[in-house]
Design a protein around this motif. Structure first.
Motif, PDB file in Angstrom:
ATOM      1  N   UNK A 128      36.298  63.171  15.048  1.00 51.21           N
ATOM      2  CA  UNK A 128      35.485  63.150  16.263  1.00 51.21           C
ATOM      3  C   UNK A 128      35.385  64.533  16.898  1.00 51.21           C
ATOM      4  N   UNK A 129      34.504  64.663  17.905  1.00 50.43           N
ATOM      5  CA  UNK A 129      34.323  65.964  18.540  1.00 50.43           C
ATOM      6  C   UNK A 129      34.171  65.833  20.051  1.00 50.43           C
ATOM      7  N   UNK A 130      34.843  64.894  20.672  1.00 48.94           N
ATOM      8  CA  UNK A 130      34.697  64.650  22.094  1.00 48.94           C
ATOM      9  C   UNK A 130      36.064  64.700  22.757  1.00 48.94           C
ATOM     10  N   UNK A 131      36.205  65.447  23.875  1.00 48.32           N
ATOM     11  CA  UNK A 131      37.478  65.566  24.584  1.00 48.32           C
ATOM     12  C   UNK A 131      37.820  64.251  25.285  1.00 48.32           C
ATOM     13  N   UNK A 132      39.094  63.899  25.247  1.00 50.49           N
ATOM     14  CA  UNK A 132      39.569  62.680  25.899  1.00 50.49           C
ATOM     15  C   UNK A 132      39.818  62.951  27.375  1.00 50.49           C
ATOM     16  N   UNK A 133      39.388  62.029  28.218  1.00 47.90           N
ATOM     17  CA  UNK A 133      39.574  62.169  29.658  1.00 47.90           C
ATOM     18  C   UNK A 133      40.752  61.313  30.114  1.00 47.90           C
ATOM     19  N   UNK A 134      41.619  61.883  30.945  1.00 48.83           N
ATOM     20  CA  UNK A 134      42.734  61.146  31.528  1.00 48.83           C
ATOM     21  C   UNK A 134      42.536  60.938  33.028  1.00 48.83           C
ATOM     22  N   UNK A 135      41.303  61.121  33.498  1.00 49.51           N
ATOM     23  CA  UNK A 135      40.948  60.811  34.876  1.00 49.51           C
ATOM     24  C   UNK A 135      39.859  59.759  34.831  1.00 49.51           C
ATOM     25  N   UNK A 136      40.221  58.537  35.227  1.00 44.17           N
ATOM     26  CA  UNK A 136      39.286  57.416  35.157  1.00 44.17           C
ATOM     27  C   UNK A 136      39.741  56.294  36.088  1.00 44.17           C
ATOM     28  N   UNK A 137      38.802  55.363  36.343  1.00 41.68           N
ATOM     29  CA  UNK A 137      39.090  54.138  37.093  1.00 41.68           C
ATOM     30  C   UNK A 137      38.315  53.015  36.416  1.00 41.68           C
ATOM     31  N   UNK A 138      38.905  51.798  36.419  1.00 46.51           N
ATOM     32  CA  UNK A 138      38.221  50.685  35.780  1.00 46.51           C
ATOM     33  C   UNK A 138      38.537  49.370  36.462  1.00 46.51           C
ATOM     34  N   UNK A 139      37.630  48.422  36.307  1.00 51.03           N
ATOM     35  CA  UNK A 139      37.807  47.048  36.745  1.00 51.03           C
ATOM     36  C   UNK A 139      37.882  46.170  35.514  1.00 51.03           C
ATOM     37  N   UNK A 140      38.823  45.179  35.500  1.00 55.92           N
ATOM     38  CA  UNK A 140      39.101  44.412  34.292  1.00 55.92           C
ATOM     39  C   UNK A 140      39.126  42.909  34.526  1.00 55.92           C
ATOM     40  N   UNK A 141      38.772  42.169  33.488  1.00 61.45           N
ATOM     41  CA  UNK A 141      39.064  40.742  33.388  1.00 61.45           C
ATOM     42  C   UNK A 141      40.286  40.634  32.477  1.00 61.45           C
ATOM     43  N   UNK A 142      41.273  39.800  32.853  1.00 61.51           N
ATOM     44  CA  UNK A 142      42.534  39.700  32.127  1.00 61.51           C
ATOM     45  C   UNK A 142      42.786  38.244  31.750  1.00 61.51           C
ATOM     46  N   UNK A 143      43.267  38.024  30.516  1.00 63.80           N
ATOM     47  CA  UNK A 143      43.662  36.698  30.071  1.00 63.80           C
ATOM     48  C   UNK A 143      45.046  36.809  29.442  1.00 63.80           C
ATOM     49  N   UNK A 144      45.972  35.950  29.889  1.00 57.68           N
ATOM     50  CA  UNK A 144      47.344  35.978  29.389  1.00 57.68           C
ATOM     51  C   UNK A 144      47.583  34.704  28.593  1.00 57.68           C
ATOM     52  N   UNK A 145      47.787  34.835  27.286  1.00 57.11           N
ATOM     53  CA  UNK A 145      48.104  33.707  26.394  1.00 57.11           C
ATOM     54  C   UNK A 145      47.137  32.539  26.489  1.00 57.11           C
ATOM     55  N   UNK A 146      45.967  32.718  27.026  1.00 57.29           N
ATOM     56  CA  UNK A 146      45.033  31.617  27.194  1.00 57.29           C
ATOM     57  C   UNK A 146      45.454  30.637  28.277  1.00 57.29           C
ATOM     58  N   UNK A 147      46.566  30.949  28.986  1.00 56.64           N
ATOM     59  CA  UNK A 147      47.100  30.050  30.011  1.00 56.64           C
ATOM     60  C   UNK A 147      46.935  30.579  31.427  1.00 56.64           C
ATOM     61  N   UNK A 148      46.492  31.802  31.572  1.00 54.54           N
ATOM     62  CA  UNK A 148      46.302  32.408  32.896  1.00 54.54           C
ATOM     63  C   UNK A 148      45.210  33.456  32.775  1.00 54.54           C
ATOM     64  N   UNK A 149      44.413  33.602  33.823  1.00 57.82           N
ATOM     65  CA  UNK A 149      43.406  34.655  33.818  1.00 57.82           C
ATOM     66  C   UNK A 149      43.158  35.138  35.230  1.00 57.82           C
ATOM     67  N   UNK A 150      42.560  36.330  35.302  1.00 57.48           N
ATOM     68  CA  UNK A 150      42.292  36.927  36.600  1.00 57.48           C
ATOM     69  C   UNK A 150      41.632  38.278  36.441  1.00 57.48           C
ATOM     70  N   UNK A 151      41.807  39.105  37.478  1.00 57.52           N
ATOM     71  CA  UNK A 151      41.129  40.393  37.522  1.00 57.52           C
ATOM     72  C   UNK A 151      42.104  41.492  37.910  1.00 57.52           C
ATOM     73  N   UNK A 152      41.729  42.711  37.576  1.00 55.87           N
ATOM     74  CA  UNK A 152      42.586  43.836  37.903  1.00 55.87           C
ATOM     75  C   UNK A 152      41.805  45.125  38.048  1.00 55.87           C
ATOM     76  N   UNK A 153      42.497  46.121  38.559  1.00 54.22           N
ATOM     77  CA  UNK A 153      41.967  47.472  38.707  1.00 54.22           C
ATOM     78  C   UNK A 153      43.024  48.415  38.146  1.00 54.22           C
ATOM     79  N   UNK A 154      42.586  49.384  37.337  1.00 53.26           N
ATOM     80  CA  UNK A 154      43.505  50.395  36.791  1.00 53.26           C
ATOM     81  C   UNK A 154      42.880  51.768  36.969  1.00 53.26           C
ATOM     82  N   UNK A 155      43.724  52.781  36.948  1.00 52.35           N
ATOM     83  CA  UNK A 155      43.222  54.138  37.044  1.00 52.35           C
ATOM     84  C   UNK A 155      44.228  55.139  36.521  1.00 52.35           C
ATOM     85  N   UNK A 156      43.743  56.349  36.304  1.00 50.86           N
ATOM     86  CA  UNK A 156      44.563  57.438  35.801  1.00 50.86           C
ATOM     87  C   UNK A 156      44.019  58.745  36.370  1.00 50.86           C
ATOM     88  N   UNK A 157      44.924  59.700  36.609  1.00 52.12           N
ATOM     89  CA  UNK A 157      44.512  61.008  37.132  1.00 52.12           C
ATOM     90  C   UNK A 157      45.269  62.102  36.395  1.00 52.12           C
TER      91      UNK A 157
END
Length: 182
Positions: A20-49
């Motif tokens: 590849x030829x693209x630099x990786x960024x370690x500064x980001x923010x995201x919104x997520x849908x999460x599923x745990x073992x098919x028995x629980x689900x929800x939402x989250x927010x993650x980020x990195x700087x």
């Protein structure tokens, strides 16, 4: 067996990501849908700087999941510090340590930590992958080795779709989200 599989997967990722030829960024923010073992689900927010050009970065996240067929919510967060060491222009060796906390309705708080090592690489300007081996331990639960496999497809330089799976003896967690990288 698990360790051999993780090591083999890490080794297989290195030559592919070197193309590849693209630099990786370690500064980001995201919104997520999460599923745990098919028995629980929800939402989250993650980020990195990323802290300048030092290779160090801080990261964290907050999730709320509800266990199916119950009124039990699990609110969790993590905060940590990572270091990315460039193996090539588009492949980084990662090491991370983080504090974990989960508040389970009616059961109280669980505290712990996670230590991770892995690789992150860019396969093309629009696609990157991550592979990590983790160790999770805490005061109220036994330690567990897990593996994390993730990918991001970038629509533009800023926006991308992410997917991640973490697998261990304690279960499986699936995540799909939208990321803005800076």
């Amino acid at each position: 067996m698990k360790r051999s599989l993780i090591a083999l997967s890490l080794a297989a990722l290195l030559p592919l990501s070197a193309q590849a030829d693209d630099k990786l960024s370690y500064t980001w923010i995201e919104g997520d849908y999460i599923n745990v073992d098919g028995d629980a689900d929800g939402f989250g927010v993650r980020g990195s700087f990323e802290f300048g050009q030092s290779g160090f970065y801080g990261f964290g996240g907050y999730n709320v999941v509800e266990i199916d067929n119950t009124n039990i919510d699990v609110d969790s967060f993590d905060i940590g510090l990572g270091y990315a060491h460039g193996l090539s222009k588009n492949v980084d060796l990662l090491s991370e340590i983080s504090y974990l906390n989960a508040d389970v309705d009616g059961f109280g708080d669980l505290d712990g930590y996670r230590a991770s090592v892995g690789v992150r690489g860019s396969f093309s300007p629009n696609f990157e992958g991550t592979l990590k081996a983790n160790y999770v331990d805490g005061d109220n639960f036994d330690g567990d080795f897990t593996a994390t496999i993730g990918a991001q497809y970038k629509f533009t330089k800023t926006w991308g779709m992410v997917g991640e799976v973490e697998v261990g003896d304690g279960g499986e967690t699936y995540l799909v989200g939208l990321r803005a990288s800076f």
